[in-house]
Enzyme design. Structure first.
Site, PDB file in Angstrom:
ATOM      1  N   GLY A   7     -72.858  53.892  -5.769  1.00  0.00           N
ATOM      2  CA  GLY A   7     -72.961  55.189  -6.426  1.00  0.00           C
ATOM      3  C   GLY A   7     -73.869  56.118  -5.660  1.00  0.00           C
ATOM      4  O   GLY A   7     -74.707  55.688  -4.857  1.00  0.00           O
ATOM      5  N   ASN A   8     -73.703  57.388  -5.908  1.00  0.00           N
ATOM      6  CA  ASN A   8     -74.460  58.421  -5.223  1.00  0.00           C
ATOM      7  C   ASN A   8     -75.950  58.343  -5.572  1.00  0.00           C
ATOM      8  O   ASN A   8     -76.350  57.635  -6.496  1.00  0.00           O
ATOM      9  CB  ASN A   8     -73.893  59.804  -5.582  1.00  0.00           C
ATOM     10  CG  ASN A   8     -74.170  60.859  -4.518  1.00  0.00           C
ATOM     11  OD1 ASN A   8     -75.015  60.691  -3.651  1.00  0.00           O
ATOM     12  ND2 ASN A   8     -73.439  61.957  -4.592  1.00  0.00           N
ATOM     13  N   LYS A  13     -78.099  53.294 -10.075  1.00  0.00           N
ATOM     14  CA  LYS A  13     -77.863  51.957  -9.498  1.00  0.00           C
ATOM     15  C   LYS A  13     -79.033  51.005  -9.705  1.00  0.00           C
ATOM     16  O   LYS A  13     -78.845  49.870 -10.135  1.00  0.00           O
ATOM     17  CB  LYS A  13     -77.571  52.089  -7.991  1.00  0.00           C
ATOM     18  CG  LYS A  13     -76.347  52.869  -7.639  1.00  0.00           C
ATOM     19  CD  LYS A  13     -76.139  52.935  -6.139  1.00  0.00           C
ATOM     20  CE  LYS A  13     -77.324  53.533  -5.413  1.00  0.00           C
ATOM     21  NZ  LYS A  13     -77.619  54.935  -5.833  1.00  0.00           N
ATOM     22  N   THR A  14     -80.228  51.458  -9.395  1.00  0.00           N
ATOM     23  CA  THR A  14     -81.397  50.584  -9.474  1.00  0.00           C
ATOM     24  C   THR A  14     -81.680  50.173 -10.913  1.00  0.00           C
ATOM     25  O   THR A  14     -81.965  49.001 -11.194  1.00  0.00           O
ATOM     26  CB  THR A  14     -82.629  51.284  -8.875  1.00  0.00           C
ATOM     27  OG1 THR A  14     -82.349  51.636  -7.511  1.00  0.00           O
ATOM     28  CG2 THR A  14     -83.843  50.371  -8.909  1.00  0.00           C
ATOM     29  N   THR A  15     -81.587  51.127 -11.833  1.00  0.00           N
ATOM     30  CA  THR A  15     -81.808  50.827 -13.246  1.00  0.00           C
ATOM     31  C   THR A  15     -80.792  49.805 -13.745  1.00  0.00           C
ATOM     32  O   THR A  15     -81.152  48.814 -14.407  1.00  0.00           O
ATOM     33  CB  THR A  15     -81.700  52.109 -14.093  1.00  0.00           C
ATOM     34  OG1 THR A  15     -82.698  53.037 -13.665  1.00  0.00           O
ATOM     35  CG2 THR A  15     -81.889  51.802 -15.575  1.00  0.00           C
ATOM     36  N   TYR A  43     -85.362  63.528   5.118  1.00  0.00           N
ATOM     37  CA  TYR A  43     -85.137  64.658   4.220  1.00  0.00           C
ATOM     38  C   TYR A  43     -85.805  65.937   4.728  1.00  0.00           C
ATOM     39  O   TYR A  43     -85.412  67.036   4.342  1.00  0.00           O
ATOM     40  CB  TYR A  43     -85.604  64.323   2.803  1.00  0.00           C
ATOM     41  CG  TYR A  43     -84.660  63.388   2.090  1.00  0.00           C
ATOM     42  CD1 TYR A  43     -83.302  63.676   2.027  1.00  0.00           C
ATOM     43  CD2 TYR A  43     -85.093  62.214   1.495  1.00  0.00           C
ATOM     44  CE1 TYR A  43     -82.408  62.821   1.385  1.00  0.00           C
ATOM     45  CE2 TYR A  43     -84.217  61.355   0.843  1.00  0.00           C
ATOM     46  CZ  TYR A  43     -82.879  61.669   0.798  1.00  0.00           C
ATOM     47  OH  TYR A  43     -81.993  60.816   0.165  1.00  0.00           O
ATOM     48  N   GLN A  54     -79.892  55.610   9.228  1.00  0.00           N
ATOM     49  CA  GLN A  54     -78.675  54.848   8.941  1.00  0.00           C
ATOM     50  C   GLN A  54     -78.701  53.461   9.580  1.00  0.00           C
ATOM     51  O   GLN A  54     -78.242  52.489   8.975  1.00  0.00           O
ATOM     52  CB  GLN A  54     -77.447  55.634   9.406  1.00  0.00           C
ATOM     53  CG  GLN A  54     -77.144  56.869   8.570  1.00  0.00           C
ATOM     54  CD  GLN A  54     -77.017  56.559   7.094  1.00  0.00           C
ATOM     55  OE1 GLN A  54     -77.657  57.189   6.262  1.00  0.00           O
ATOM     56  NE2 GLN A  54     -76.204  55.588   6.757  1.00  0.00           N
ATOM     57  N   ASP A  78     -77.989  46.296  -5.373  1.00  0.00           N
ATOM     58  CA  ASP A  78     -78.168  47.738  -5.505  1.00  0.00           C
ATOM     59  C   ASP A  78     -77.731  48.402  -4.195  1.00  0.00           C
ATOM     60  O   ASP A  78     -78.445  48.363  -3.201  1.00  0.00           O
ATOM     61  CB  ASP A  78     -79.652  48.015  -5.797  1.00  0.00           C
ATOM     62  CG  ASP A  78     -80.002  49.491  -5.824  1.00  0.00           C
ATOM     63  OD1 ASP A  78     -79.106  50.329  -5.661  1.00  0.00           O
ATOM     64  OD2 ASP A  78     -81.191  49.793  -5.999  1.00  0.00           O
ATOM     65  N   GLU A 145     -87.473  63.285  -2.356  1.00  0.00           N
ATOM     66  CA  GLU A 145     -86.153  63.727  -2.790  1.00  0.00           C
ATOM     67  C   GLU A 145     -86.133  65.190  -3.243  1.00  0.00           C
ATOM     68  O   GLU A 145     -85.067  65.738  -3.522  1.00  0.00           O
ATOM     69  CB  GLU A 145     -85.651  62.839  -3.931  1.00  0.00           C
ATOM     70  CG  GLU A 145     -85.291  61.434  -3.478  1.00  0.00           C
ATOM     71  CD  GLU A 145     -84.744  60.568  -4.597  1.00  0.00           C
ATOM     72  OE1 GLU A 145     -84.089  59.552  -4.287  1.00  0.00           O
ATOM     73  OE2 GLU A 145     -84.980  60.892  -5.775  1.00  0.00           O
TER      74      GLU A 145
END
Length: 203
Positions: A7-8, A13-15, A43, A54, A78, A145
């Protein structure tokens, strides 16, 4: 058994990895972001650090899967190796944030690593709209982020939808716009029911 969650950024995902590990007594394999030496730089200057980031992710995820499959019977992961190669790296290349030489080198490295591992038994894709993703990213408040570009999130979402549509393995798509697994236990219960139905079909 190997369950993987895709997922984005900000999709949950982590939760969900933690909740499923506790529910099913699976060993969780987390994407370790906070100790990533490239993420903050990336970022701030995507073009300069895209290849480094990557390759780092590719190496770490490959190692996590190899080590976990040797040590544990049942794991929930994850994020997958595929997302790096089919979504994040191509997206960076298309946006002009990774040059063609680096992108081709990266893809060659992925193809080699991928030849040594088998796909997960079940892939969960957490589908979410951009507003939902932005809300989740803001809610968790990670400093690095805060500078994520909206067009970056949007283009990733488009690639995720294309990738999951063409994914040939066993998969389960979960609409995260309609669920709040953090605040509503009943929403998590709905996911558990769907997973039970899929897992029972594996054996």
């Amino acid at each position: 058994m190997h369950i993987a969650i895709a997922g984005n950024i900000g999709s949950g995902k982590t939760t969900l990895t933690g909740l499923l590990a506790k529910q099913f007594k699976w060993t969780p394999i987390y994407e370790r972001i906070d100790d990533n030496p490239y993420i903050a730089n990336f970022y701030e200057d995507m073009r300069r650090w895209s290849f480094n980031l990557q390759v780092y992710f590719l190496h770490k995820r490959f190692k996590y899967v190899i080590d976990a499959r040797k040590q544990y019977k049942d794991i929930v992961q994850d994020r997958t190796l595929y997302e790096d190669a089919y979504i994040f790296a191509p997206n960076l290349h298309a946006m002009g944030l990774m040059n063609t030489r680096d992108f081709e080198t990266y893809r060659d490295l992925f193809e080699l690593m991928n030849s040594f591992i088998s796909p997960p038994d079940l892939l969960l894709y957490l589908k979410a709209s951009v507003p939902t993703l932005v809300k989740q990213i803001q809610r968790r408040g990670r400093d690095y982020e805060s500078s994520i570009r909206l067009d970056y999130i949007t283009s990733l979402n488009e690639r995720y939808d294309d990738w999951i549509e063409n994914y040939n393995g066993r998969k389960l798509v979960v609409d995260m716009d309609c669920l709040d697994i953090t605040e509503k236990p009943e929403d998590f219960g709905k996911i558990v029911e769907k997973i039970n139905a899929e897992v029972n079909g594996l054996f």
